[in-house]
Design a protein around this motif. Structure first.
Motif, PDB file in Angstrom:
ATOM      1  N   ALA A 148       0.976  -1.296  -0.254  1.00  0.00           N
ATOM      2  CA  ALA A 148       0.068  -0.173  -0.258  1.00  0.00           C
ATOM      3  C   ALA A 148       1.092   1.365   0.230  1.00  0.00           C
ATOM      4  O   ALA A 148       2.022   1.400   0.342  1.00  0.00           O
ATOM      5  N   THR A 280      -3.347  -5.250  -1.754  1.00  0.00           N
ATOM      6  CA  THR A 280      -3.060  -4.152  -2.157  1.00  0.00           C
ATOM      7  C   THR A 280      -4.973  -3.954  -2.513  1.00  0.00           C
ATOM      8  O   THR A 280      -5.015  -3.109  -2.808  1.00  0.00           O
ATOM      9  N   ASP A 283      -7.807  -6.580  -0.141  1.00  0.00           N
ATOM     10  CA  ASP A 283      -7.633  -6.564   1.670  1.00  0.00           C
ATOM     11  C   ASP A 283      -7.379  -8.007   2.458  1.00  0.00           C
ATOM     12  O   ASP A 283      -8.070  -7.785   3.128  1.00  0.00           O
TER      13      ASP A 283
END
Length: 377
Positions: A148, A280, A283
């Motif tokens: 992220a 990413t 999740d």
């Protein structure tokens, strides 16, 4: 006259023989003395590894001579990362590995550009100056699109934690290698760990989190991170499709024995990157217990496809609140490898068995890294 000449010849011959015997005895004596001095050096280093000094007689002997005698055999590749703010931990780990083994150890140190000079000075100015090592620069751009952009965890902001994913790239010439986290101390001979059997078709061996040694270190305050549900969100469709059992014992990737041939053949690095990228977007990792974003891809890729490491070669949780205190001093002394995973590190203010770590720490010649202690004079 003939008899006299014969006696004189015999006498001369005996003198030469006696001289030769004396020379041989002298040589034998010197060899014995040298071996005893080298053995004493090894003993003293093990008893007082924290001194970081050259013993008086070592300065008279060629240090390379001792190393050439004992550092032969197959190379044992050991990969470890070196972050600037944790550089002292790398030095302590390397020192413990090197001093407790006579194996032909070759360190691959993965670091960032701003740490290289500091690391080289530290190694060259201490008794690790004869260590066989190579420095590899980690390229953070490798992680673009795989973690992220706004990291929620501490791991995400530390790219070196992902270096273990690229083992086969950093040590391309070896068939087998060891990866170690920097917050470890090795008390056994690394050769024994290297010889851990890896089953056919397996690319790596790990320590199971349900083994007797590590399970004792788990405490409620640390969260139940000894099974897969502690790391992965089993409500997500991508995880469901894998058919993994949520209560499967997880493993700790702070110590990895890798079969690099299988690693390459099975495209392990590419598989790990796939799950990083997918996370990413979807999740996939657990939000309730584990904070790790390095461990989940490994758990997925190596699900029921890894070998096991002897529990005494990875005694963990010394850095977890209260967990380390559950180990007795006798158990810690018998452990082959100690791992301070958790928030409390042995170079910090409070940690279990930090005195064990202190024995292997070599002071920073530049003075930049100083272990923090609650009680200082």
């Amino acid at each position: 006259m003939r008899t006299g000449g014969t006696d004189e010849a015999i006498t001369m011959t005996m003198r030469k023989v006696n001289v030769a015997i004396l020379v041989l005895l002298a040589v034998a004596f010197l060899i014995i003395v040298q071996r005893n001095l080298l053995n004493l050096s090894d003993f003293l280093h093990k008893e007082h590894p924290d001194a970081g000094m050259i013993l008086p007689f070592e300065s008279e002997l060629s240090p390379d001579l001792g190393l050439e005698l004992v550092r032969k055999g197959e190379e044992i590749p050991v990969l470890i990362t070196a972050a600037e703010e944790r550089l002292g931990s790398v030095i302590a780990a390397m020192n413990s590995i090197y001093q407790n083994s006579k194996a032909n150890i070759v360190f691959t140190i993965v670091t960032l550009n701003d740490t290289v000079d500091h690391l080289k000075v530290w190694l060259s100015k201490t008794k690790l100056n004869n260590v066989n090592y190579k420095i590899v620069i980690f390229k953070p751009e490798l992680l673009n699109g795989k973690i992220a952009k706004d990291p929620q965890t501490l791991e995400a902001s530390k790219p070196l934690t992902f270096a273990r994913f690229y083992l086969s790239a950093y040590i391309p010439e070896a068939e087998k290698a060891i990866y170690l986290d920097d917050d470890v101390i090795v008390q056994g001979d690394i050769q024994d760990l290297f010889e851990t059997p890896i089953k056919p078709g397996h690319a790596a061996a790990f320590s199971e989190d349900c083994d007797s040694a590590s399970a004792k270190g788990i405490v409620r305050g640390a969260g139940t991170q000894n099974n897969y549900i502690g790391f992965l969100d089993f409500k997500k469709e991508a995880i469901k499709k894998l058919g993994m059992r949520a209560n499967t014992c997880s493993f700790n990737p702070g110590v990895i024995i890798a079969n690099l041939t299988e690693w390459k053949n099975q495209n392990i690095t590419q598989q790990l990157e796939h799950w990083m990228e997918l996370n990413t977007k979807e999740d996939l990792y657990s939000k309730t217990l584990a904070e790790s974003i390095t461990t989940p891809p490994l758990l997925i890729v190596f699900y029921k496809r890894h070998s096991s490491i002897d529990p005494m070669w990875h005694v963990r949780h010394l850095g977890t609140t209260g967990a380390g205190n559950r180990y007795s001093p006798q158990f810690v002394k018998a452990a082959k490898l100690l791992h301070w995973n958790g928030h409390y590190k042995p170079w910090g203010r409070t940690s279990s068995f930090s005195d064990v770590w202190d024995k292997w720490f070599l002071p920073d010649p530049t003075g930049k890294f100083v272990p923090v202690r609650r009680h200082t004079d």
